[in-house]
Design a protein around this motif. Structure first.
Motif, PDB file in Angstrom:
ATOM      1  N   UNK A 269      52.549  96.916 -34.238  1.00 20.81           N
ATOM      2  CA  UNK A 269      53.677  96.163 -34.910  1.00 20.81           C
ATOM      3  C   UNK A 269      54.658  96.966 -35.625  1.00 20.81           C
ATOM      4  N   UNK A 270      56.046  96.986 -35.344  1.00 20.53           N
ATOM      5  CA  UNK A 270      57.032  97.769 -35.871  1.00 20.53           C
ATOM      6  C   UNK A 270      57.019  97.490 -37.408  1.00 20.53           C
ATOM      7  N   UNK A 271      57.075  98.258 -38.428  1.00 25.81           N
ATOM      8  CA  UNK A 271      57.138  97.860 -39.879  1.00 25.81           C
ATOM      9  C   UNK A 271      58.561  97.547 -40.286  1.00 25.81           C
ATOM     10  N   UNK A 272      58.615  96.948 -41.491  1.00 23.69           N
ATOM     11  CA  UNK A 272      59.992  96.491 -42.033  1.00 23.69           C
ATOM     12  C   UNK A 272      60.773  97.547 -42.491  1.00 23.69           C
ATOM     13  N   UNK A 273      60.131  98.461 -43.363  1.00 28.98           N
ATOM     14  CA  UNK A 273      60.968  99.203 -44.317  1.00 28.98           C
ATOM     15  C   UNK A 273      61.106 100.678 -43.797  1.00 28.98           C
ATOM     16  N   UNK A 274      62.025 101.394 -44.239  1.00 33.34           N
ATOM     17  CA  UNK A 274      62.264 102.676 -43.751  1.00 33.34           C
ATOM     18  C   UNK A 274      61.147 103.725 -44.238  1.00 33.34           C
ATOM     19  N   UNK A 275      60.400 103.385 -45.442  1.00 33.74           N
ATOM     20  CA  UNK A 275      59.527 104.095 -45.858  1.00 33.74           C
ATOM     21  C   UNK A 275      57.942 103.863 -44.811  1.00 33.74           C
ATOM     22  N   UNK A 276      58.009 102.749 -44.365  1.00 32.43           N
ATOM     23  CA  UNK A 276      56.806 102.399 -43.633  1.00 32.43           C
ATOM     24  C   UNK A 276      57.226 102.951 -42.162  1.00 32.43           C
ATOM     25  N   UNK A 277      58.464 102.874 -41.747  1.00 38.08           N
ATOM     26  CA  UNK A 277      58.798 103.341 -40.655  1.00 38.08           C
ATOM     27  C   UNK A 277      58.549 104.827 -40.243  1.00 38.08           C
ATOM     28  N   UNK A 278      58.881 105.845 -41.433  1.00 46.22           N
ATOM     29  CA  UNK A 278      58.474 107.001 -41.372  1.00 46.22           C
ATOM     30  C   UNK A 278      56.885 107.229 -41.055  1.00 46.22           C
ATOM     31  N   UNK A 279      56.018 106.407 -42.010  1.00 46.70           N
ATOM     32  CA  UNK A 279      54.716 106.563 -41.526  1.00 46.70           C
ATOM     33  C   UNK A 279      54.316 106.182 -40.116  1.00 46.70           C
ATOM     34  N   UNK A 280      54.986 105.084 -39.653  1.00 43.74           N
ATOM     35  CA  UNK A 280      54.626 104.673 -38.333  1.00 43.74           C
ATOM     36  C   UNK A 280      54.987 105.655 -37.204  1.00 43.74           C
ATOM     37  N   UNK A 281      56.054 106.486 -37.347  1.00 42.42           N
ATOM     38  CA  UNK A 281      56.045 107.759 -36.653  1.00 42.42           C
ATOM     39  C   UNK A 281      55.350 108.846 -36.780  1.00 42.42           C
ATOM     40  N   UNK A 282      54.850 108.988 -37.887  1.00 37.35           N
ATOM     41  CA  UNK A 282      53.916 110.068 -38.218  1.00 37.35           C
ATOM     42  C   UNK A 282      52.646 109.845 -37.491  1.00 37.35           C
TER      43      UNK A 282
ATOM     44  N   UNK B  42      55.820 118.146 -42.091  1.00 32.99           N
ATOM     45  CA  UNK B  42      55.641 116.908 -41.205  1.00 32.99           C
ATOM     46  C   UNK B  42      56.856 116.402 -41.110  1.00 32.99           C
ATOM     47  N   UNK B  43      57.585 116.032 -42.113  1.00 36.56           N
ATOM     48  CA  UNK B  43      59.025 115.400 -42.349  1.00 36.56           C
ATOM     49  C   UNK B  43      60.048 116.096 -41.408  1.00 36.56           C
ATOM     50  N   UNK B  44      60.015 117.426 -41.729  1.00 33.19           N
ATOM     51  CA  UNK B  44      61.129 118.317 -41.083  1.00 33.19           C
ATOM     52  C   UNK B  44      60.781 118.312 -39.489  1.00 33.19           C
ATOM     53  N   UNK B  45      59.516 118.233 -39.507  1.00 35.79           N
ATOM     54  CA  UNK B  45      59.330 118.158 -37.660  1.00 35.79           C
ATOM     55  C   UNK B  45      59.637 116.809 -37.031  1.00 35.79           C
ATOM     56  N   UNK B  46      59.468 115.760 -37.982  1.00 35.61           N
ATOM     57  CA  UNK B  46      59.816 114.381 -37.408  1.00 35.61           C
ATOM     58  C   UNK B  46      61.331 114.202 -37.423  1.00 35.61           C
ATOM     59  N   UNK B  47      61.962 114.731 -38.497  1.00 39.47           N
ATOM     60  CA  UNK B  47      63.345 114.770 -38.570  1.00 39.47           C
ATOM     61  C   UNK B  47      63.911 115.204 -37.243  1.00 39.47           C
ATOM     62  N   UNK B  48      63.667 116.329 -36.775  1.00 36.44           N
ATOM     63  CA  UNK B  48      64.122 116.929 -35.496  1.00 36.44           C
ATOM     64  C   UNK B  48      63.888 116.118 -34.450  1.00 36.44           C
ATOM     65  N   UNK B  49      62.504 115.976 -34.382  1.00 40.62           N
ATOM     66  CA  UNK B  49      62.346 115.245 -33.120  1.00 40.62           C
ATOM     67  C   UNK B  49      62.694 113.776 -32.860  1.00 40.62           C
ATOM     68  N   UNK B  50      63.105 112.894 -33.872  1.00 38.80           N
ATOM     69  CA  UNK B  50      63.752 111.799 -33.888  1.00 38.80           C
ATOM     70  C   UNK B  50      65.442 111.986 -33.584  1.00 38.80           C
ATOM     71  N   UNK B  51      66.009 113.049 -34.281  1.00 37.57           N
ATOM     72  CA  UNK B  51      67.323 113.120 -34.167  1.00 37.57           C
ATOM     73  C   UNK B  51      67.797 113.622 -32.492  1.00 37.57           C
TER      74      UNK B  51
END
Length: 239
Positions: free
Chosen positions: A86-99, A148-157
């Motif tokens: 299920x897709x999360x509601x907040x940006x914080x949860x969405x970051x963890x969702x993608x991680x 982790x977040x740097x890699x996620x940022x690059x992948x999402x962009x």
């Protein structure tokens, strides 16, 4: 006279004597890896394993069936996993969702949650990265989180940019396909589209989808027409 006779005999004998022929041996190549001109190209790795795997599948029907069954099971597993998340509601949860998303599922999740990946989300992600980069005391956990977040940022962009481009190309492809299907002079229309560089992979992919749907719907006449159109497109298409 005797001396002259002996001299002639000696000379004649020397002239008539043939040198002993040497035994000829075929030239042997001792090193087939030597290729200074690069004719053979760079050495390939892994191709022997692929060939052996293909041969084993061809020889062993049971192995082939097991492999196909494994592919089907993997597709079913991925489908069930997608439906269970299920897709999360907040940006914080969405970051963890993608991680917590498998690498090969990132592309699917980007397409599913593209509207959530907006300026506000990326601003929040950048804010958290800034806090980690300028933390007073950096622990190993902070360093790991930063990576982790740097890699996620690059992948999402990169993923959102690719998705947006694909959607733009798809819209153009739909317009182009409609233009061709409603044209009274298909050849002339295709030539015009070639000049505008409108025949591309997106157009061909959309055409293939329409052909497949026509076959599923038992629309043989439409499928035959689009298959002929596909053959004409391939003559003009620039990849």
């Amino acid at each position: 006279m005797a001396a002259l006779s002996i001299g002639i005999a000696t000379t004649s004998s020397a002239l008539l004597t043939r040198p002993t022929p040497r035994s000829s041996r075929p030239t042997r190549i001792s090193c087939i890896g030597w290729d200074p001109e690069g004719v053979l190209g760079p050495p390939q790795t892994g191709h022997l394993a692929r060939i052996e795997f293909k041969r084993r599948l061809e020889r062993d029907a049971d192995a082939r069936e097991a492999f196909e069954r494994q592919v089907i099971e993997e597709k079913e597993r991925r489908r069930a996993l997608r439906e269970s998340r299920a897709a999360p509601d907040t940006a914080e949860e969405l970051i963890e969702y993608f991680l917590n998303t498998e690498a090969r599922e990132i592309e699917f999740e980007i397409s599913r949650l593209r509207q959530r990946l907006d300026k506000e989300f990326f601003s929040h992600l950048q804010y958290e990265l800034g806090q980690l980069r300028f933390a007073v005391s950096k622990t190993q956990d902070i360093e790991d989180r930063l990576i982790e977040l740097e890699a996620l940022q690059k992948a999402l962009q990169e993923g959102t940019e690719a998705y947006d481009k694909m959607q733009t190309d798809l819209i153009k492809a739909k317009q182009s396909l409609t233009k061709v299907l409603t044209s009274k002079d298909v050849k002339a229309t295709l030539l015009e589209m070639v000049e505008r560089n409108e025949l591309n992979r997106s157009f061909l992919t959309l055409l293939d989808e329409n052909i497949a749907n026509a076959h599923k719907g038992n629309q043989k006449q439409a499928a035959d027409f689009m298959e002929k159109l596909r053959g004409a497109v391939l003559k003009y298409m620039t990849v």
